[in-house]
Scaffold this active site. Structure first.
Site, PDB file in Angstrom:
ATOM      1  N   MET A  90      33.342  45.731  48.929  1.00 37.70           N
ATOM      2  CA  MET A  90      31.987  45.650  49.490  1.00 37.70           C
ATOM      3  C   MET A  90      31.045  44.995  48.472  1.00 37.70           C
ATOM      4  O   MET A  90      29.827  45.135  48.557  1.00 37.70           O
ATOM      5  CB  MET A  90      31.484  47.040  49.877  1.00 37.70           C
ATOM      6  CG  MET A  90      32.339  47.647  50.994  1.00 37.70           C
ATOM      7  SD  MET A  90      31.502  48.885  51.974  1.00 37.70           S
ATOM      8  CE  MET A  90      31.082  50.087  50.750  1.00 37.70           C
ATOM      9  N   ASP A 147      34.331  45.999  36.545  1.00 31.84           N
ATOM     10  CA  ASP A 147      35.647  45.762  35.937  1.00 31.84           C
ATOM     11  C   ASP A 147      36.782  46.392  36.749  1.00 31.84           C
ATOM     12  O   ASP A 147      37.914  45.904  36.721  1.00 31.84           O
ATOM     13  CB  ASP A 147      35.682  46.329  34.514  1.00 31.84           C
ATOM     14  CG  ASP A 147      34.892  45.436  33.576  1.00 31.84           C
ATOM     15  OD1 ASP A 147      34.507  44.325  33.997  1.00 31.84           O
ATOM     16  OD2 ASP A 147      34.638  45.862  32.431  1.00 31.84           O
ATOM     17  N   HIS A 178      37.027  46.523  40.037  1.00 34.48           N
ATOM     18  CA  HIS A 178      37.407  45.544  41.067  1.00 34.48           C
ATOM     19  C   HIS A 178      38.210  44.401  40.447  1.00 34.48           C
ATOM     20  O   HIS A 178      39.186  43.928  41.027  1.00 34.48           O
ATOM     21  CB  HIS A 178      36.165  44.921  41.714  1.00 34.48           C
ATOM     22  CG  HIS A 178      35.349  45.861  42.543  1.00 34.48           C
ATOM     23  ND1 HIS A 178      34.105  46.283  42.177  1.00 34.48           N
ATOM     24  CD2 HIS A 178      35.615  46.437  43.738  1.00 34.48           C
ATOM     25  CE1 HIS A 178      33.624  47.080  43.112  1.00 34.48           C
ATOM     26  NE2 HIS A 178      34.513  47.192  44.069  1.00 34.48           N
ATOM     27  N   GLY A 182      42.283  50.857  45.199  1.00 37.63           N
ATOM     28  CA  GLY A 182      42.181  51.683  43.996  1.00 37.63           C
ATOM     29  C   GLY A 182      42.404  53.156  44.321  1.00 37.63           C
ATOM     30  O   GLY A 182      42.019  53.639  45.385  1.00 37.63           O
ATOM     31  N   GLN A 187      41.041  57.375  50.933  1.00 39.68           N
ATOM     32  CA  GLN A 187      41.034  56.072  51.623  1.00 39.68           C
ATOM     33  C   GLN A 187      42.417  55.412  51.516  1.00 39.68           C
ATOM     34  O   GLN A 187      42.960  54.901  52.497  1.00 39.68           O
ATOM     35  CB  GLN A 187      39.956  55.175  51.016  1.00 39.68           C
ATOM     36  CG  GLN A 187      40.010  53.733  51.478  1.00 39.68           C
ATOM     37  CD  GLN A 187      38.792  52.931  51.056  1.00 39.68           C
ATOM     38  OE1 GLN A 187      37.760  53.008  51.686  1.00 39.68           O
ATOM     39  NE2 GLN A 187      38.914  52.141  49.992  1.00 39.68           N
TER      40      GLN A 187
HETATM   41  O1  PAF Z   1      36.517  50.761  49.282  1.00 33.49           O
HETATM   42  C1  PAF Z   1      35.736  49.919  49.787  1.00 33.49           C
HETATM   43  O2  PAF Z   1      35.049  49.175  49.092  1.00 33.49           O
HETATM   44  C2  PAF Z   1      35.619  49.843  51.305  1.00 33.49           C
HETATM   45  O3  PAF Z   1      35.802  51.092  51.883  1.00 33.49           O
HETATM   46  C3  PAF Z   1      36.564  48.811  51.925  1.00 33.49           C
HETATM   47  C4  PAF Z   1      38.011  49.162  51.657  1.00 33.49           C
HETATM   48  C5  PAF Z   1      36.259  47.423  51.357  1.00 33.49           C
HETATM   49  C6  PAF Z   1      36.370  48.753  53.439  1.00 33.49           C
HETATM   50  O4  PAF Z   1      35.076  48.377  53.781  1.00 33.49           O
END
Ligand code: PAF
Length: 279
Positions: free
Chosen positions: A26, A31, A33, A144, A150
């Site tokens: 998003m 770092d 990411h 991650g 998630q």
């Molecule tokens: O973890 C995130 O940044 C968000 O939940 C994702 C996986 C990009 C979905 O919008």
């Protein structure tokens, strides 16, 4: 790096690619990411990233409008990492008509922990991810472990829909003082930033006690929440769960050393932080 905003342009760019490694984000890249981009490079080629702040996964009182958007800086960082395509759709590109078909993740996985406090969150996450996967058609996608639940939800979705995408888990990237990197850390004041690593320390204390043989998980969770509250946090949950399905372990499973994970969410001022630690 090619920056594309429409699904059509994206598909044109990726036509014929069979080993695409995908990192959905998003934005407001840190770092953590960038470590996902590097892991993606090891698992496929080309690397495709997306930046899309997905309204569907935000509750009415959450931070969709104020979520940090730092597009220009993000593009520079991705370029340096050698990302091949950045998909950065507008809301109109992503949802040209209201997204009425949605993914409904199972309650026992998606309505606990984060899903209990953020109703509809995983419904929004899985819906956008299924759509992103359909656009990118990745061979692998990187997530991650910081967002542990998630990762579990996405893994289950990929399995149950027989998606041709392998889900790869990346270790949580931490600051030197232990704080898990998160885009929401930018909301913290200087004092809150100093306090924030104590969330991870709380998890480490629990893990240490359990590794030492202590098994009263109810007491450990209760004590951890009390301690956080004393330090000025508003704890949401501190929960010791099975890694396998995020359900609480039975006494028998504890005795048999079932792999566990301790997960926590707590607010520091207005900022809600989450973290977890595998035991
Ligand atoms: O973890 C995130 O940044 C968000 O939940 C994702 C996986 C990009 C979905 O919008």
């Amino acid at each position: 790096m090619k920056v594309v905003t429409t699904i059509e342009e994206l598909r044109n760019q990726l036509r014929g690619q069979l080993r695409t490694a995908f990192v959905p984000t998003m934005g407001n890249l840190h770092d953590g990411h960038l470590s996902l981009m590097r892991l993606a490079k090891k698992h496929g080629d080309p690397v495709v990233a997306s930046i899309f702040v997905n309204r569907l996964q935000f509750g009415p009182n959450e931070d969709f409008d104020t979520y940090p958007r730092t597009f220009k800086a993000d593009v520079e960082k991705l370029e340096k990492e050698g990302v091949y395509v950045l998909f950065a759709p507008t809301e109109k590109d992503m949802y040209p008509v209201p997204q009425e078909f949605r993914v409904q993740p199972p309650q026992e996985l998606a309505d606990i922990l984060e899903g209990k406090s953020r109703p509809g969150f995983f419904h929004g996450v899985t819906t956008v991810l299924l759509k992103l996967f359909s656009c990118v058609n990745p061979a692998v996608a990187i997530f991650g472990k910081k967002d542990y639940q998630q990762l579990m939800v996405v893994r289950n979705m990929a399995q149950q829909f027989a998606l041709p995408t392998k889900i790869i888990a990346a270790e949580t990237w931490r600051a030197d003082d232990g704080l898990a990197l998160s885009s929401r850390n930018t909301y913290l004041s200087k004092e809150q930033r100093q306090e924030a690593p104590n969330l991870y320390k709380t998890l480490q204390n629990i893990a240490e006690k359990m590794r030492g043989g202590y098994q009263d998980i109810y007491k450990l969770e209760k004590h951890a929440k009390e301690e956080l509250a004393q330090r000025g946090w508003v704890p949401d949950y501190v929960s010791i769960r099975k890694q396998f399905n995020l359900q609480p372990p039975t006494a028998g499973e504890l005795a048999e050393k079932e792999p566990l994970v301790v997960l926590a969410a707590a607010k520091l001022g207005e900022t809600r932080l989450i973290d977890n630690l595998e035991i």
